[in-house]
Design a protein around this motif. Structure first.
Motif, PDB file in Angstrom:
ATOM      1  N   MET A   1       0.851  -1.169   0.000  1.00 56.74           N
ATOM      2  CA  MET A   1       0.000   0.000   0.000  1.00 56.74           C
ATOM      3  C   MET A   1       0.897   1.232   0.000  1.00 56.74           C
ATOM      4  SD  MET A   1      -2.290   0.981   3.415  1.00 56.74           S
ATOM      5  CE  MET A   1      -2.587  -0.696   3.722  1.00 56.74           C
ATOM      6  N   LYS A   2       0.415   2.259  -0.636  1.00 62.05           N
ATOM      7  CA  LYS A   2       1.170   3.503  -0.704  1.00 62.05           C
ATOM      8  C   LYS A   2       1.113   4.219   0.640  1.00 62.05           C
ATOM      9  CE  LYS A   2       0.353   4.307  -5.595  1.00 62.05           C
ATOM     10  NZ  LYS A   2      -0.261   5.193  -6.587  1.00 62.05           N
ATOM     11  N   LYS A   3       2.147   4.981   0.900  1.00 59.50           N
ATOM     12  CA  LYS A   3       2.238   5.721   2.162  1.00 59.50           C
ATOM     13  C   LYS A   3       1.015   6.628   2.351  1.00 59.50           C
ATOM     14  CE  LYS A   3       5.440   8.617   4.718  1.00 59.50           C
ATOM     15  NZ  LYS A   3       6.741   9.292   4.716  1.00 59.50           N
ATOM     16  N   SER A   4       0.566   7.228   1.274  1.00 56.81           N
ATOM     17  CA  SER A   4      -0.582   8.141   1.367  1.00 56.81           C
ATOM     18  C   SER A   4      -1.906   7.402   1.584  1.00 56.81           C
ATOM     19  CB  SER A   4      -0.665   8.992   0.094  1.00 56.81           C
ATOM     20  OG  SER A   4      -0.810   8.149  -1.044  1.00 56.81           O
ATOM     21  N   ASP A   5      -1.908   6.082   1.341  1.00 53.66           N
ATOM     22  CA  ASP A   5      -3.137   5.298   1.485  1.00 53.66           C
ATOM     23  C   ASP A   5      -3.270   4.589   2.830  1.00 53.66           C
ATOM     24  OD1 ASP A   5      -3.821   6.024  -1.096  1.00 53.66           O
ATOM     25  OD2 ASP A   5      -2.994   4.185  -1.984  1.00 53.66           O
ATOM     26  N   VAL A   6      -2.294   4.774   3.710  1.00 52.93           N
ATOM     27  CA  VAL A   6      -2.359   4.122   5.021  1.00 52.93           C
ATOM     28  C   VAL A   6      -3.568   4.669   5.766  1.00 52.93           C
ATOM     29  CG1 VAL A   6      -1.204   3.830   7.249  1.00 52.93           C
ATOM     30  CG2 VAL A   6       0.123   3.697   5.140  1.00 52.93           C
ATOM     31  N   PRO A   7      -4.486   3.786   6.182  1.00 55.31           N
ATOM     32  CA  PRO A   7      -5.729   4.248   6.820  1.00 55.31           C
ATOM     33  C   PRO A   7      -5.476   4.955   8.149  1.00 55.31           C
ATOM     34  CG  PRO A   7      -5.604   1.844   6.851  1.00 55.31           C
ATOM     35  CD  PRO A   7      -4.406   2.336   6.120  1.00 55.31           C
ATOM     36  N   GLN A   8      -6.297   5.931   8.401  1.00 54.51           N
ATOM     37  CA  GLN A   8      -6.255   6.685   9.657  1.00 54.51           C
ATOM     38  C   GLN A   8      -7.660   6.740  10.244  1.00 54.51           C
ATOM     39  OE1 GLN A   8      -3.352   7.666  10.948  1.00 54.51           O
ATOM     40  NE2 GLN A   8      -2.221   7.036   9.132  1.00 54.51           N
ATOM     41  N   ASP A   9      -8.319   5.575  10.264  1.00 55.46           N
ATOM     42  CA  ASP A   9      -9.687   5.492  10.772  1.00 55.46           C
ATOM     43  C   ASP A   9      -9.705   5.615  12.293  1.00 55.46           C
ATOM     44  OD1 ASP A   9     -10.444   5.036   8.154  1.00 55.46           O
ATOM     45  OD2 ASP A   9     -10.453   2.853   8.391  1.00 55.46           O
ATOM     46  N   GLU A  10     -10.883   5.923  12.819  1.00 55.70           N
ATOM     47  CA  GLU A  10     -11.053   6.009  14.275  1.00 55.70           C
ATOM     48  C   GLU A  10     -10.958   4.604  14.869  1.00 55.70           C
ATOM     49  OE1 GLU A  10     -14.511   7.200  17.426  1.00 55.70           O
ATOM     50  OE2 GLU A  10     -14.395   8.345  15.566  1.00 55.70           O
TER      51      GLU A  10
ATOM     52  N   TYR B   1       4.118  -0.816   7.485  1.00 53.18           N
ATOM     53  CA  TYR B   1       5.002  -0.537   6.358  1.00 53.18           C
ATOM     54  C   TYR B   1       4.181  -0.113   5.155  1.00 53.18           C
ATOM     55  CZ  TYR B   1       8.782  -2.605   9.008  1.00 53.18           C
ATOM     56  OH  TYR B   1       9.726  -2.856   9.971  1.00 53.18           O
ATOM     57  N   ALA B   2       4.730   0.823   4.404  1.00 48.55           N
ATOM     58  CA  ALA B   2       4.079   1.308   3.192  1.00 48.55           C
ATOM     59  C   ALA B   2       5.171   1.636   2.172  1.00 48.55           C
ATOM     60  CB  ALA B   2       3.253   2.549   3.511  1.00 48.55           C
ATOM     61  N   VAL B   3       4.741   1.904   0.950  1.00 49.09           N
ATOM     62  CA  VAL B   3       5.680   2.233  -0.123  1.00 49.09           C
ATOM     63  C   VAL B   3       5.626   3.737  -0.361  1.00 49.09           C
ATOM     64  CG1 VAL B   3       6.249   1.824  -2.542  1.00 49.09           C
ATOM     65  CG2 VAL B   3       5.293  -0.032  -1.168  1.00 49.09           C
ATOM     66  N   ASP B   4       6.807   4.377  -0.369  1.00 47.45           N
ATOM     67  CA  ASP B   4       6.851   5.826  -0.597  1.00 47.45           C
ATOM     68  C   ASP B   4       6.854   6.145  -2.099  1.00 47.45           C
ATOM     69  OD1 ASP B   4       9.436   5.392  -1.486  1.00 47.45           O
ATOM     70  OD2 ASP B   4      10.412   6.424   0.182  1.00 47.45           O
ATOM     71  N   GLU B   5       7.039   7.415  -2.418  1.00 44.60           N
ATOM     72  CA  GLU B   5       7.003   7.890  -3.803  1.00 44.60           C
ATOM     73  C   GLU B   5       8.091   7.250  -4.668  1.00 44.60           C
ATOM     74  OE1 GLU B   5       7.968  10.340  -1.224  1.00 44.60           O
ATOM     75  OE2 GLU B   5       5.879  10.182  -0.633  1.00 44.60           O
ATOM     76  N   ASN B   6       9.193   6.813  -4.055  1.00 38.96           N
ATOM     77  CA  ASN B   6      10.318   6.215  -4.793  1.00 38.96           C
ATOM     78  C   ASN B   6      10.214   4.687  -4.869  1.00 38.96           C
ATOM     79  OD1 ASN B   6      11.467   8.838  -4.943  1.00 38.96           O
ATOM     80  ND2 ASN B   6      12.408   8.550  -2.934  1.00 38.96           N
ATOM     81  N   GLY B   7       9.132   4.122  -4.384  1.00 41.61           N
ATOM     82  CA  GLY B   7       8.956   2.678  -4.409  1.00 41.61           C
ATOM     83  C   GLY B   7       9.693   1.950  -3.295  1.00 41.61           C
TER      84      GLY B   7
END
Length: 133
Positions: A1-10, A23-29
């Motif tokens: 999952m992309k870093k920007s897609d990491v959920p921040q739900d309640e 762990y997530a994938v940043d803009e550089n993969g």
């Protein structure tokens, strides 16, 4: 999952001002760590598990008050243990611990045996013997 897609739900984490590391994938993969306050499916699963534990504790408590089992079973459930875990903590065979669930056997336990259980549950012998209604 992309870093920007990491959920921040309640979730319960957020209420306790905690975050989980994933762990997530940043803009550089590249894999990077990212904090999350939780996500709905995990929160639902955890809440269901907690509700099931509460129900087992209340059932054990009701059985103790009805004199169908000993307080050992109640405290085992309250401390989120199973028979194997409890037996290993008190240094006894599982069949022996299960036998101590019988109210008639529990009444005859020695002070030394009661102390083993009390120490395991981090309570006094008096608390072990007397569960309030």
């Amino acid at each position: 999952m992309k870093k920007s897609d990491v959920p921040q739900d309640e979730s319960n984490l957020e209420k306790a001002d905690l975050r989980e590391l994933c762990y997530a994938v940043d803009e550089n993969g590249e894999y990077v760590t990212q904090h999350t306050t939780g996500w709905d499916p995990k929160t639902i699963a955890l809440n269901n598990a907690i509700d099931a534990i509460k129900e087992r504790v209340e059932n054990a408590r009701a059985k103790v008050l009805a004199k169908e089992t000993s307080p050992i079973e109640y405290y085992m459930e309250l401390n989120k243990m199973d028979l194997s875990v409890l037996a290993s903590y008190v240094g006894m065979w599982k069949w022996r611990v299960k036998r101590h669930f019988k109210p008639s056997v529990f009444k005859k336990l020695s002070r030394r045996t009661l102390q083993k259980y009390a120490d395991t549950f981090d309570i006094t012998i008096d608390q072990l013997q007397n569960i309030e209604s």
